[in-house]
Every structure is written in C-alpha cells, then in structure tokens.
Design an enzyme around this catalytic site. Structure first.
Site, PDB file in Angstrom:
ATOM      1  N   PHE A 146       0.856  -1.190   0.000  1.00  0.00           N
ATOM      2  CA  PHE A 146       0.000   0.000   0.000  1.00  0.00           C
ATOM      3  C   PHE A 146       0.887   1.233   0.000  1.00  0.00           C
ATOM      4  O   PHE A 146       1.639   1.461   0.936  1.00  0.00           O
ATOM      5  CB  PHE A 146      -0.958   0.049   1.203  1.00  0.00           C
ATOM      6  CG  PHE A 146      -1.824   1.288   1.162  1.00  0.00           C
ATOM      7  CD1 PHE A 146      -2.993   1.305   0.403  1.00  0.00           C
ATOM      8  CD2 PHE A 146      -1.449   2.451   1.808  1.00  0.00           C
ATOM      9  CE1 PHE A 146      -3.771   2.463   0.309  1.00  0.00           C
ATOM     10  CE2 PHE A 146      -2.221   3.615   1.721  1.00  0.00           C
ATOM     11  CZ  PHE A 146      -3.385   3.617   0.969  1.00  0.00           C
ATOM     12  N   ASP A 233       9.376   3.190   2.024  1.00  0.00           N
ATOM     13  CA  ASP A 233       8.155   3.936   2.339  1.00  0.00           C
ATOM     14  C   ASP A 233       7.899   3.761   3.838  1.00  0.00           C
ATOM     15  O   ASP A 233       7.375   2.746   4.280  1.00  0.00           O
ATOM     16  CB  ASP A 233       6.976   3.410   1.514  1.00  0.00           C
ATOM     17  CG  ASP A 233       5.677   4.146   1.838  1.00  0.00           C
ATOM     18  OD1 ASP A 233       5.624   4.863   2.863  1.00  0.00           O
ATOM     19  OD2 ASP A 233       4.707   3.993   1.074  1.00  0.00           O
ATOM     20  N   LYS A 275       2.483  11.249   7.279  1.00  0.00           N
ATOM     21  CA  LYS A 275       1.731  10.992   8.502  1.00  0.00           C
ATOM     22  C   LYS A 275       2.318  11.676   9.755  1.00  0.00           C
ATOM     23  O   LYS A 275       2.120  12.868   9.928  1.00  0.00           O
ATOM     24  CB  LYS A 275       1.562   9.486   8.694  1.00  0.00           C
ATOM     25  CG  LYS A 275       0.682   8.903   7.559  1.00  0.00           C
ATOM     26  CD  LYS A 275       0.116   7.555   7.806  1.00  0.00           C
ATOM     27  CE  LYS A 275      -0.941   7.235   6.755  1.00  0.00           C
ATOM     28  NZ  LYS A 275      -0.660   6.108   5.906  1.00  0.00           N
TER      29      LYS A 275
HETATM   30  C1  PLP Z   1      -0.893   6.175   4.400  1.00  0.00           C
HETATM   31  C2  PLP Z   1       0.185   5.636   3.549  1.00  0.00           C
HETATM   32  C3  PLP Z   1       0.476   6.199   2.289  1.00  0.00           C
HETATM   33  C4  PLP Z   1      -0.350   7.292   1.679  1.00  0.00           C
HETATM   34  O1  PLP Z   1      -0.400   8.462   2.436  1.00  0.00           O
HETATM   35  P1  PLP Z   1      -1.573   9.526   2.161  1.00  0.00           P
HETATM   36  O2  PLP Z   1      -1.201  10.683   3.044  1.00  0.00           O
HETATM   37  O3  PLP Z   1      -2.849   8.877   2.561  1.00  0.00           O
HETATM   38  O4  PLP Z   1      -1.535   9.848   0.719  1.00  0.00           O
HETATM   39  C5  PLP Z   1       1.544   5.672   1.581  1.00  0.00           C
HETATM   40  N1  PLP Z   1       2.277   4.653   2.058  1.00  0.00           N
HETATM   41  C6  PLP Z   1       2.026   4.084   3.262  1.00  0.00           C
HETATM   42  C7  PLP Z   1       2.892   2.970   3.737  1.00  0.00           C
HETATM   43  C8  PLP Z   1       0.951   4.538   4.038  1.00  0.00           C
HETATM   44  O5  PLP Z   1       0.685   3.951   5.199  1.00  0.00           O
END
Ligand code: PLP
Length: 426
Positions: A146, A233, A275
């Site tokens: 994701f 990520d 985040k």
């Molecule tokens: C939440 C998340 C995203 C996307 O972030 P948004 O601010 O919702 O666009 C990408 N990668 C990971 C691992 C995430 O948990």
C-alpha cells in the site's frame, strides 16, 4: 447550518452520507475532540484511540507544542508558494536532514505525493546516472503493498477495490512476493533495466505483515549489489511507531541520535515520510536522499503549491522535536513488547484469536475466522462500546496502533478492554 447544530452522531453520519462521496466505510463514531491518547464523540463518550489516524497522531492528539507551533506560524504567514523563499523552510530542511542523516529533503503534503516524488526521482536517476535507456526503467514493488491512491500508485497495487476500473494502468513496475529475497535476487539478475525497489519495511495496510528479520537488510544488500535504489516507504512505520526512529533501523537503539552506520540499519537511498511527520496537525510529507540522487531534480521538474509552506515546516520541526524529547521510540518499543506478551498470554487460552504480530506499537491480531466474515468488524463495534476505537484491515485482521504517548497503566487498561471484548466472541 452550523457545526454547533450537530447534536447527535446519527445526525452527523446522515449529513456525510447524503452530501459526501461514499469512498470510505467508517465505524459509526463521530469524534469532536482529541487529547493525547483519547478522543470524544458527539455524545461525550470517551475512547482510547487505537488507530491514531493510521499512525499520523504518534505524538498524541492536539499535542500542545505542535498546536502552538502551528498557530504561531499561522498567525504570521501561511503560504508563500515556492515562487519565493520563506524564512522557515530552510531551517526545517536543515533540521530534518540532520535528524535523519541525509543530504537533502524535498517537501510535499500527502503520503501519496511523496511516493510519486520518489518514483520520479528514481526514474530520472536511472536515465541520467545509471544510463538506462529512456522509457525503459522498471521499479520493483511487492505484493500486497500500500503506497497511496494516485493512478500510478494503484497501478501496482493488487487490491481489487483500489484498482478495478481505474485503468489504463501506468507501466514500469515489476511486482514480486514480499519477504522473499530469492525472488528479488532473481529479478535483479534477469533484468538490467531496474531503477529501484519500493518497499514498506512492515506492510501496515496489508495487516501489519512483519517480514523476517533478515529480509530488509537483504533487500538493501541486493539493491546495492545491483546499483538499484532502495526506497523505503516509512510513511506508516517511521517516526518511532515501530520502536525505533525508522523501521529500517532494525534493532538499532539509537533513537535517531547515532550516526546510524550500525550494522542493523538498512539505510535507504530514498526515504519517504508522511503521517506522523506533522503529528496529525497538518498534511506534511517529505522525501529524503543524498545529493547524488536528489540533485537529478532541477528547477521546473517537480513541485507543489503547498509543499514546503511555512506552517508545514514549523509543524514538522516541532513534531520531530517532540518525538525525541518524549522518547517516543523507546516508549513504543517497551510498551509494544508488553502489549504483545499480554495478548499472547490470552491467545494461549482462546480460539478466537490466531496470533498477534507487529513491532513497537504497530500491531495486529488475526481473528480466527474466514477473511470475508464480519467477526472482526463486529469485534471493533464491541470494542467501541467498551471505549476503544480500532478498525479491521483486510477482513479478519484488526490493527492496534495507539498514540505513542500512551503510558504503561493505559496500555494495561486497554489490554483488559481488548481481552474482555474478545471473550464475548469466544
Ligand atoms: C498512508 C500511507 C500512504 C499514503 O499516504 P496519504 O497521506 O494517505 O496519501 C503511503 N504509504 C504508506 C505505507 C501509508 O501507510
């Protein structure tokens, strides 16, 4: 109609249902206030927040220092665009690059934008530095990933809901199984046009899928061997959530203070944050890399109107400072160990839960039922009644990720709420 006119949760839900797009299926909790690990609904019922806005609120709801930094900056200047400079951005960039030990930072707003930025930097690096033939670069991604919701990112998802009828899909991605270093080695040996590998050190949305300890170091090693960029990520796993500053720190105990040349630290070539970079106060994301990689981006080649705005910069600096001052990584590690060991004691005595897994305070339980059953949802509804908010991720999995400011007494209180609730489903 005014916000004060919304007197009941049912009223708020009806408004959203009627006037908002139906792109989410929320638990029926209408929250109006947050403070630390707690949130309150419209009826003034108090809950422990065990989602933390998908780990954005690691520092706790409405952290006074972060709110202060935000309001102070908002009262001064909020947005200049990058057509001009502002007096906060450079200070933030210096602070964050020192903090994470990279040469440079590129600021964006949302996580998906930061992932897109990393993909663009990686491709450009491949053509201009590695010498891959134009239009030919491939990026390795992993099954059940994701990384966000843009058309390019959903192109390499294997979540049908996220993908179906949003094509045609962006080419240039090779998907291989997660936690399988042999599969990675095979692709790297078979292709000479690989630009990078994009990976979550723990797959959060997939259900806190935690790979074997040697997987991430092996990915890093293979990337290095094949001159391929290792892109982490850490939007969900980073910033103390998993009991270290970053999940790629592994068992490194540095709390972000060491040089991080520690053997267990799998230093990414490109680090993606979002985040908790703002403690949930404001959308802030960033991509960090060293000059050899970041310098492929020149004026006019990438940008964002809001990216790097002074409010975002002020908020992010304070959010990172709080993580360090309050030793949140250490707290996440200690209380995460406690949480899993307490739940494991219960799991030995019951059939309702198959297992608990995770690292630090990013954990999940797998309910002993089929993936398409409603048991996990029903358990979350019962947890809500008992004063704890959590949400199923992927059918029979429930993620537990409280703000990292939680105390030992609070964790024990939550463990007893969770066990008491689960017992009703035995
Ligand atoms: C939440 C998340 C995203 C996307 O972030 P948004 O601010 O919702 O666009 C990408 N990668 C990971 C691992 C995430 O948990």
């Amino acid at each position: 109609m005014k916000v004060e006119d919304v007197k009941t949760s049912a009223q708020a839900i009806e408004l959203e249902d009627k006037h908002g797009a139906h792109n989410y299926h929320p638990l029926p909790a209408v929250l109006k206030k947050g403070d630390g690990v707690f949130v309150w609904d419209v009826e003034d019922k108090k809950y422990y927040d065990f989602l933390s806005a998908y780990s954005a609120v690691n520092q706790g709801h409405c952290h006074p220092r972060i709110v202060d930094a935000m309001t102070k900056q908002a009262n001064t200047i909020t947005l200049t665009s990058r057509a001009f400079h502002n007096n906060v951005l450079g200070v933030f960039e210096k602070y964050a690059t020192d903090y994470f030990n990279f040469d440079k930072l590129l600021p964006m707003n949302t996580g998906a934008e930061a992932v897109e930025t990393a993909i663009k930097i990686c491709r450009k690096w491949a053509y201009e530095k590695k010498g891959i033939k134009e239009q030919d670069a491939q990026i390795i991604v992993f099954e059940n990933n994701f990384h966000g919701r843009t058309t390019t990112i959903i192109s390499f998802s294997n979540d049908e809901g996220a993908r179906k009828n949003f094509g045609p899909y962006t080419p240039g991605f090779i998907k291989i199984p997660y936690d399988d270093a042999d599969a990675l080695e095979k692709v790297l040996k078979e292709h000479d046009n690989i630009a990078g590998a994009l990976i979550e050190p723990i797959q959060g949305e997939a259900g806190v899928y935690t790979p074997s300890d040697d997987f991430i170091p092996k990915v890093k090693e293979l990337c290095q061997q094949h001159d391929v960029l290792f892109m982490a990520d850490e939007i969900q796993t980073g910033i103390a959530r998993t009991g270290a500053l970053l999940a790629v720190c592994g068992k490194c105990d540095c709390q972000g203070h060491c040089e991080r040349q520690d053997a267990t630290y799998s230093r990414p070539d490109i680090l993606i944050l979002g985040k908790a970079l703002s403690g949930g106060a404001y959308p802030v994301s960033a991509v960090l890399a060293d000059d050899a990689v970041m310098n492929v981006i020149q004026p006019g080649q990438h940008g964002s109107t809001f990216g790097g705005n002074p409010v975002a910069a002020a908020v992010a600096m304070e959010a990172l400072e709080v993580v360090r001052d309050e030793k949140l990584a250490q707290n996440a590690r200690e209380l995460g160990d406690l949480f899993r060991s307490e739940l494991n004691k219960f799991i030995e005595t019951t059939d309702i839960v198959k297992l608990v897994r995770g690292r630090g305070l990013l954990n999940a339980i797998v309910i002993n039922d089929t993936e398409d059953s409603s048991t996990a949802w029903d358990i979350c509804m019962a947890l809500k009644e008992n004063g704890l908010l959590a949400k199923p991720t992927h059918g029979n999995i429930i993620r537990f990720a409280p703000p990292l400011v939680i105390t030992k007494d609070q964790i024990m209180d939550c463990v007893s709420i969770i066990i008491k609730t689960l017992k009703d489903f035995e």
